[in-house]
Design a protein around this motif. Structure first.
Motif, PDB file in Angstrom:
ATOM      1  N   LEU A  15       0.831  -1.206   0.000  1.00  0.00           N
ATOM      2  CA  LEU A  15       0.000   0.000   0.000  1.00  0.00           C
ATOM      3  C   LEU A  15       0.862   1.252   0.000  1.00  0.00           C
ATOM      4  N   LYS A  16       0.611   2.096  -0.989  1.00  0.00           N
ATOM      5  CA  LYS A  16       1.353   3.356  -1.108  1.00  0.00           C
ATOM      6  C   LYS A  16       0.369   4.502  -1.134  1.00  0.00           C
ATOM      7  N   LYS A  37      -4.789   8.636   5.710  1.00  0.00           N
ATOM      8  CA  LYS A  37      -3.815   8.053   6.649  1.00  0.00           C
ATOM      9  C   LYS A  37      -4.516   7.487   7.879  1.00  0.00           C
ATOM     10  N   LEU A  40      -6.259   4.231   6.988  1.00  0.00           N
ATOM     11  CA  LEU A  40      -5.300   3.117   6.891  1.00  0.00           C
ATOM     12  C   LEU A  40      -4.859   2.655   8.281  1.00  0.00           C
ATOM     13  N   PHE A  47       1.410   0.754   5.474  1.00  0.00           N
ATOM     14  CA  PHE A  47       1.437   1.554   4.241  1.00  0.00           C
ATOM     15  C   PHE A  47       2.653   2.447   4.278  1.00  0.00           C
ATOM     16  N   THR A  49       4.045   6.259   2.756  1.00  0.00           N
ATOM     17  CA  THR A  49       3.578   7.478   2.103  1.00  0.00           C
ATOM     18  C   THR A  49       4.642   7.914   1.088  1.00  0.00           C
ATOM     19  N   LEU A  71      -4.319   6.372  -3.378  1.00  0.00           N
ATOM     20  CA  LEU A  71      -3.824   5.137  -2.770  1.00  0.00           C
ATOM     21  C   LEU A  71      -3.546   4.137  -3.881  1.00  0.00           C
ATOM     22  N   ASP A  73      -2.614   0.241  -4.412  1.00  0.00           N
ATOM     23  CA  ASP A  73      -2.590  -1.071  -3.763  1.00  0.00           C
ATOM     24  C   ASP A  73      -2.388  -2.101  -4.862  1.00  0.00           C
TER      25      ASP A  73
END
Lengths: 240, 240
Positions: A15-16, A37, A40, A47, A49, A71, A73
């Motif tokens: 996850l970014k 954020k 998440l 994750f 960032t 996001l 994924d």
């Protein structure tokens, strides 16, 4: 495609979250990125960032869309904080962000209220500060886009009078639920807490010191929100 | 003491709600009395309303307290709409007015918002109309108590400009939850719906025609609220 898992075998690692950053890449004040954020963190998902500036759209996952949060994924790209919250609840249904449709409806109301009362009050107090803190190459884009959006120069926006009083009057309304409950979500935070605290992170991370005084129940809730998830929001860097 | 039961053997018959009435005893516009009526209907409890005027405090169950709604259930006397809602949930726990603490917290926020945005906008539009519709012997009390409370004559209050716009701007906020959900409670009405619809009954029952235009999702929700419980609120008499 199954996302790669962390050592505990449960949590996806890919996850970014693309997150707005100022000249100091550790300063991340975007209220909408904060909603993502918090969502998440609520899910207990790992994750990372990815900081992006206002203007370097070529570094955004979708340069044409040109906004964050986004996001990513694995193969999925989810744009906009509301879509990210909805998508997280669909994809990772454990620990839903709202426990009932009534709580989800209330989150919509809190959001509408933030846009009607909180953001218009706080924006003039922040706009020249954010400009000053933005990366040099972001400043012209920030100025032009905001001056177009509001139809005024940043300096004229910042000259608005009585904003602190408007802001404090808006924030006062939160005393009603927060005098009786620990969170807007009741006994535990839900999406409404993340929406409002996301908004509160915007002045917090654009200024060295708090620019308004919250009534006691709201101040106490703010501290609780800063403490959540191992103090994630409290650790977020403020300008010096 | 066990309350007497209705023919179906389940419902107490002794519930009496003291309800504010105008000169026409069938016109009952009090928003706070409406919250109590909706809460009783939600619970499926039989109740009768007892009309009282503004000034005949000697007919109130507690003349010293001198306000309504007051609910009398056998030996119990419960004063104030919030206390009535809480007491009903405690005493008749089936069909709770809020499903979760998060929904209860949201109801507090809706209430605070009504007091900050809705009531101040609508009050100047109603105050001379209610005076005109009040019982002759209630008019001096109504005038004096309201003029003291607001520090202005009723006529000066009524002369305030731009109230319709303020009211419509306030009501607009409800479009956010009501575009996505049938009720503020989500799929079914909860206390938040009764708080807001209680407030909406105030202009509805103090005027012959609607005094503001609600956006479509709010107008549609209003119709649904009027239809609830065999059209109880829709059947409530308006002035001609």
């Amino acid at each position: 495609m199954t996302p790669p898992t962390s050592p505990d075998g449960n949590r996806p690692m890919s996850l970014k979250l693309y997150d707005l950053a100022l000249a100091d890449r550790d300063i991340r004040p975007s209220p909408f990125c904060w909603i993502a954020k918090f969502a998440l963190l609520h899910k207990g998902l790992d994750f990372e960032t990815v900081p992006v500036g206002f203007s370097n759209k070529q570094d955004y996952p979708d340069p044409e869309y040109g906004r964050v949060p986004v996001l990513v994924d694995g193969d999925e790209m989810v744009k906009d904080s509301a879509a990210i919250a909805a998508w997280l609840d669909k994809t990772y249904p454990e620990k839903p962000l709202t426990a009932t449709p009534g709580e989800a409806a209330a989150a919509e109301f809190y959001k509408a209220w933030l846009f009607a009362a909180f953001f218009p009050a706080v924006m003039p107090m922040l706009v020249t500060r954010i400009h000053a803190l933005a990366k040099k190459e972001d400043k012209p884009y920030f100025r032009q886009s905001r001056e177009e959006r509001f139809g005024k120069t940043l300096e004229d926006l910042a000259a608005a009078k009585g904003q602190k009083e408007k802001l404090e009057k808006a924030v006062e309304l939160l005393s009603a639920p927060l005098s009786r409950f620990s969170y807007l979500g009741g006994d535990a935070p839900n999406l409404s807490d993340y929406l409002v605290m996301g908004a509160f992170m915007w002045p917090r991370l654009s200024t060295a010191k708090d620019i308004y005084t919250a009534p006691e129940p709201v101040a106490a809730w703010t501290e609780r929100m800063l403490d959540l998830y191992d103090g994630y929001a409290r650790k977020a860097k403020r300008p010096s």
